[in-house]
Scaffold this active site. Structure first.
Site, mmCIF file in Angstrom:
data_model
loop_
_atom_site.group_PDB
_atom_site.id
_atom_site.type_symbol
_atom_site.label_atom_id
_atom_site.label_comp_id
_atom_site.label_asym_id
_atom_site.label_seq_id
_atom_site.Cartn_x
_atom_site.Cartn_y
_atom_site.Cartn_z
ATOM 1 N N ARG A 102 -15.356 8.214 25.168
ATOM 2 C CA ARG A 102 -14.699 6.954 25.455
ATOM 3 C C ARG A 102 -13.295 6.825 24.886
ATOM 4 O O ARG A 102 -12.346 6.587 25.604
ATOM 5 C CB ARG A 102 -15.534 5.787 24.897
ATOM 6 C CG ARG A 102 -16.731 5.398 25.718
ATOM 7 C CD ARG A 102 -17.387 4.204 25.049
ATOM 8 N NE ARG A 102 -18.384 3.568 25.899
ATOM 9 C CZ ARG A 102 -19.062 2.491 25.550
ATOM 10 N NH1 ARG A 102 -18.852 1.952 24.368
ATOM 11 N NH2 ARG A 102 -19.939 1.942 26.371
ATOM 12 N N HIS A 149 -18.346 6.442 36.495
ATOM 13 C CA HIS A 149 -18.160 5.718 35.226
ATOM 14 C C HIS A 149 -18.939 4.403 35.239
ATOM 15 O O HIS A 149 -18.367 3.338 35.488
ATOM 16 C CB HIS A 149 -16.665 5.441 35.018
ATOM 17 C CG HIS A 149 -16.288 5.111 33.605
ATOM 18 N ND1 HIS A 149 -16.245 6.049 32.604
ATOM 19 C CD2 HIS A 149 -15.954 3.931 33.020
ATOM 20 C CE1 HIS A 149 -15.885 5.478 31.467
ATOM 21 N NE2 HIS A 149 -15.698 4.190 31.699
ATOM 22 N N TYR A 186 -7.149 -8.820 44.573
ATOM 23 C CA TYR A 186 -5.829 -9.185 45.069
ATOM 24 C C TYR A 186 -4.816 -8.048 44.967
ATOM 25 O O TYR A 186 -3.761 -8.104 45.599
ATOM 26 C CB TYR A 186 -5.275 -10.388 44.291
ATOM 27 C CG TYR A 186 -6.108 -11.643 44.444
ATOM 28 C CD1 TYR A 186 -6.361 -12.187 45.697
ATOM 29 C CD2 TYR A 186 -6.641 -12.277 43.326
ATOM 30 C CE1 TYR A 186 -7.131 -13.330 45.835
ATOM 31 C CE2 TYR A 186 -7.403 -13.415 43.447
ATOM 32 C CZ TYR A 186 -7.649 -13.939 44.705
ATOM 33 O OH TYR A 186 -8.414 -15.071 44.838
#
Length: 847
Positions: free
Chosen positions: A43, A89, A133
């Site tokens: 990570r 993921h 968006y």
């Protein structure tokens, strides 16, 4: 017994047989280590080879697999996030979108890896718009990280549910770890790698290829330092050097700004990396409101798409340098803590600059080797096919007859491989030994490929493939050739993507200190016998003609008297010598600034004076900075004189140090900075003076008493010492306790031997009183006289009459009954008054 009754528990049987005993502390320790390593490797930390964390690598690979390249149209971010999360993921869409958005921010990434369309956040800390968006696609430079991934250049591993394969690392055609940097917090460790200029990093990598023995210093000839996307300035180079040599360092980054004194504003155009502009402006406004920063009238954010522009408008008359330094101390300078920590072979390591590039080069060599092996296999397979086609063309009649007379495709292939014989009535066919691949290809050939032009093209292609095979074999067999390929590809990327450095270097003048926040100005410092101290602006006291009473300079408590007065700059470091032979060191600005009518504050926290200890002399360290050949010459009341090198006063403790040894009943009277090349004049309380060569007094240590400088009669005592430089000084100025004084030409004081009685300097009697001070002066000097009651008189020395030695002088400052002169100081006027001073001097010379 009922059949539903539970079975009898038997130790070691059934599930109990699978239970293992373990110590809880060992289990907790191992579990935590497993968790920590999972976070570290999976990570938080980037891989040294491609500079990416798993989430970034998976996003780019998912985009590559989905065909979202720099040449395709933009794709909805939500689609990219969904494919990444679904296939590679499974850690939540917000984490993936945050990573995607950061790769699209040109203020976060030096070379953004994602080409974003829409609102992806701002330097004001505004978050990106929702993923539904915004749209994104890979930036061209990101494709360089994935280039040749299909050629077995890197290892693959199963994804989280074993449905797909994902790369362990990307091929990475350039050192992305240094180019774009990285930051992250793992368990018990963190990384913070700054971004760099692509061209500089590639040049350093090429240097390491050509010179494997290159040192970090050699590589730093190319990599000047971090190159932040927001520009700004790195203060000094020492921290950068340390970071590159050790893997850790603290780099100071300062905003780019300019002070426009004509417009009375400060314009900020570049901010330190990762600085939030909106919060910066808010913090400045808060500091202005609470009085931490003074002199600012207005703040305006005039930033637009072309860049940052924050205008700090100053109040009329505000000191721009002070405001600038206040902004620097609190807001315009930050520290970037470099921790060059990355995964090397799955383990976290702190790396130097050379180690980082060396690890990348090892990876790149492996990539190019594996790519060359892959391409060699493909080329050899193609050459094998072409050899078969050429052989078939040479024997085309028999090949065609063999295929035409075969019962089936399989029989035709078998015949071409020589595994069976095809019989033809009119002639015997040639037998062949084509390989299986060649036979498959020949059977699938079209008739159009039998033309002579096609044959010529095959021969040309075969020659090209053979040349390619030779080149690949050369690369694989020669390490230098392999490195040459890497170097060539790096330089191609540099030509394509490199740009100019954005972050500049500025000289490290030290961190902003409290001194930088104080306006530099001349001040008058007053000290009382009861150790009250304060400072006042010099312009509080305008020059007056001699003979006046002056103005009140301090409000003394009952029973207290003024002990000393002197003029200094707020930025000066001063040495305070006391009558007990001690010396203290203090910045002028550390003395509290107060009004004329204020008493001052106790000096106990500034100067640890003993009972009865008073300041008798003050030396400005600006007169002795970097002057190892100068001396501090001291005189005592009992007539002793001593010279000590200024080097002996370099380390003065807060509690003071001994300046000179004193006999019982003796006190330090005065101190002067001298250079060993001029005469000294000593003055006594009863009006005597002696002039002798400074070399008559040998240099001594601080703990020495000194030698006799002047023979004193009766209860006479020394009050002052001055250096005589006839090219610099014009007169000897003497002031008495009752406010009288006179100027006498220096030439009237003939040199003689040390330890003599001297000559009459001034007549002392009940009218003018005993001598309290003697100085050598010149045109342009101003005399400051302060009485015991706290009156201060400032007058030009030219106002004091020039007379002979054996005279009483004229009144300089009118004294009230019971009052007398406590202290005297001479101050050189500012450069702004030089023309007026020279005019006065010319007029006096004409008279």
């Amino acid at each position: 017994m009922s059949s539903d009754a539970p079975e009898e528990f038997r130790p070691g049987a059934g599930i109990a047989a699978e239970i293992q005993n373990a110590r809880i502390e060992q289990e907790m320790e191992q579990s935590y280590i497993d968790y920590a390593m999972s976070v570290i490797a999976g990570r938080a930390l980037p891989d040294v080879r491609d500079g990416l964390k798993p989430v970034h690598r998976r996003i780019l690979y998912a985009m590559d697999q989905a065909g979202v390249s720099s040449r395709s149209s933009h794709r909805k971010s939500s689609s990219i996030v969904g494919e990444t999360m679904g296939d590679y993921h499974p850690h939540g869409d917000s984490a993936i979108y945050d990573a995607l958005a950061r790769m699209a921010q040109d203020f976060s990434m030096r070379y953004p890896l994602v080409d974003g369309q829409g609102n992806f956040g701002s330097v004001d800390g505004d978050p990106p718009a929702a993923m539904r968006y915004t749209e994104a696609r890979m930036a061209p430079i990101a494709e360089e990280l994935l280039d040749d991934i299909e050629k077995d250049t890197v290892d693959f591993q199963s994804n989280y549910d074993d449905r797909k394969q994902e790369p362990v690392v990307l091929p990475s055609s350039f050192p992305n770890l240094l180019v774009n940097g990285s930051s992250g917090i793992a368990v018990g460790m963190s990384t913070n790698i700054p971004p760099h200029n692509l061209g500089e990093v590639i040049d350093a990598t090429v240097e390491l290829i050509e010179n494997p023995e290159a040192t970090v210093e050699d590589l730093m000839e190319h990599v000047k330092g971090p190159d932040f996307p927001t520009g700004a300035n790195i203060v000094g180079r020492n921290a950068v050097h340390k970071a590159y040599k050790t893997g850790r360092g603290r780099v100071r980054v300062r905003a780019e700004f300019e002070v426009d004194e004509d417009e009375e504003n400060i314009v900020i155009t570049e901010l330190p990396y990762q600085e939030n502009k909106a919060r910066l402006i808010e913090r400045i406004a808060d500091n202005v409101n609470d009085g931490t920063i003074e002199g600012i009238r207005d703040l305006r954010d005039e930033s637009d798409r072309d860049g940052i522009r924050v205008v700090v408008e100053l109040k009329r008359g505000a000191n721009a340098d002070v405001v600038k330094n206040q902004l620097l101390e609190h807001h315009l300078e930050s520290t970037f803590g470099v921790i060059n920590l990355a995964l090397v072979d799955g383990q976290p390591r702190v790396l130097t600059l050379k180690e980082t590039l060396a690890e990348y080069l090892d990876h790149r060599r492996d990539v190019v080797r594996r790519r060359s092996e892959y391409e060699l296999n493909e080329a050899e397979e193609r050459a094998h096919i072409l050899e078969g086609r050429l052989k078939a063309l040479d024997n085309i009649d028999d090949v065609v007859a063999t295929i035409r007379n075969s019962e089936s495709r399989d029989d035709a292939k078998a015949a071409l491989r020589g595994e069976m014989v095809v019989e033809v009535e009119d002639r015997e066919l040639q037998t062949f030994d084509f390989s299986e691949a060649q036979a498959d290809h020949i059977v699938a050939m079209q008739l159009g490929s039998l033309t002579s032009m096609e044959a010529e093209e095959i021969e040309t292609e075969y020659e090209d493939v053979q040349a390619r095979i030779d080149r690949l074999n050369e690369i694989l067999s020669d390490a230098d050739e392999l490195d040459a390929v890497i170097e060539s590809e790096l330089l191609e990327i540099k030509d394509e993507y490199a740009d100019d450095r954005r972050t500049s270097f500025i000289e490290d003048t030290g961190t902003v200190t409290h001194e930088d926040l104080i306006a530099e100005e001349d001040v008058v410092v007053v000290v009382s016998e009861d150790d009250y101290i304060k400072r006042m602006p010099l312009d509080t006291f305008r020059a007056q003609h001699r003979g006046g009473k002056g103005i009140i300079g301090t409000d003394l408590k009952e029973g207290d008297n003024v002990s000393s007065v002197f003029v200094a700059s707020t930025h000066d470091y001063l040495l305070y010598f006391t009558n007990h032979g001690q010396v203290y060191k203090l910045k002028t600005y550390q003395i509290p600034e107060m009004s004329r009518t204020a008493r001052g504050k106790s000096a106990v926290n500034l100067l640890e004076l003993d009972d009865g200890e008073e300041i008798t002399a003050v030396v400005n360290t600006t007169d002795i900075e970097d002057e190892t050949d100068k001396f501090l010459t001291m005189v005592t009341r009992n007539g002793y004189v001593k010279r000590t090198s200024v080097e002996k006063f370099q380390n003065i403790l807060s509690t003071g140090i001994i300046a000179t040894k004193l006999d019982d009943g003796d006190e330090l009277a005065d101190v002067e900075v001298t250079d060993g090349e001029h005469d000294l004049i000593l003055a006594s309380k009863q009006g005597m003076a002696i002039r002798f060569d400074e070399d008559d007094v040998r240099a001594m240590g601080r703990s020495a008493r000194g030698v006799r400088g002047m023979k004193l009669e009766g209860d006479d005592e020394l009050v002052g010492v001055a250096a005589v430089d006839e090219e610099l000084h014009d007169w000897v100025l003497t002031v008495t306790e009752n406010g009288y004084g006179k100027r006498t030409n220096i030439g009237n004081y003939r040199p003689q031997s040390r330890n003599g009685k001297g000559l009459i300097d001034i007549k002392t009697n009940e009218r003018n009183g005993a001598v309290c001070a003697m100085e050598t002066v010149r045109y342009g000097d101003h005399l400051f006289v302060m009485s015991k009651s706290g009156q201060i008189m400032r007058t030009p020395v030219e106002d004091i009459s020039t007379v002979g030695r054996n005279t009483m002088g004229v009144i300089v400052m009118e004294m009230d009954d019971g009052d007398y002169v406590a202290s005297v100081d001479v101050h050189r006027v500012t450069d702004a008054d030089d023309e007026a001073v020279e005019a006065d001097a010319d007029a006096a010379a004409g008279e």
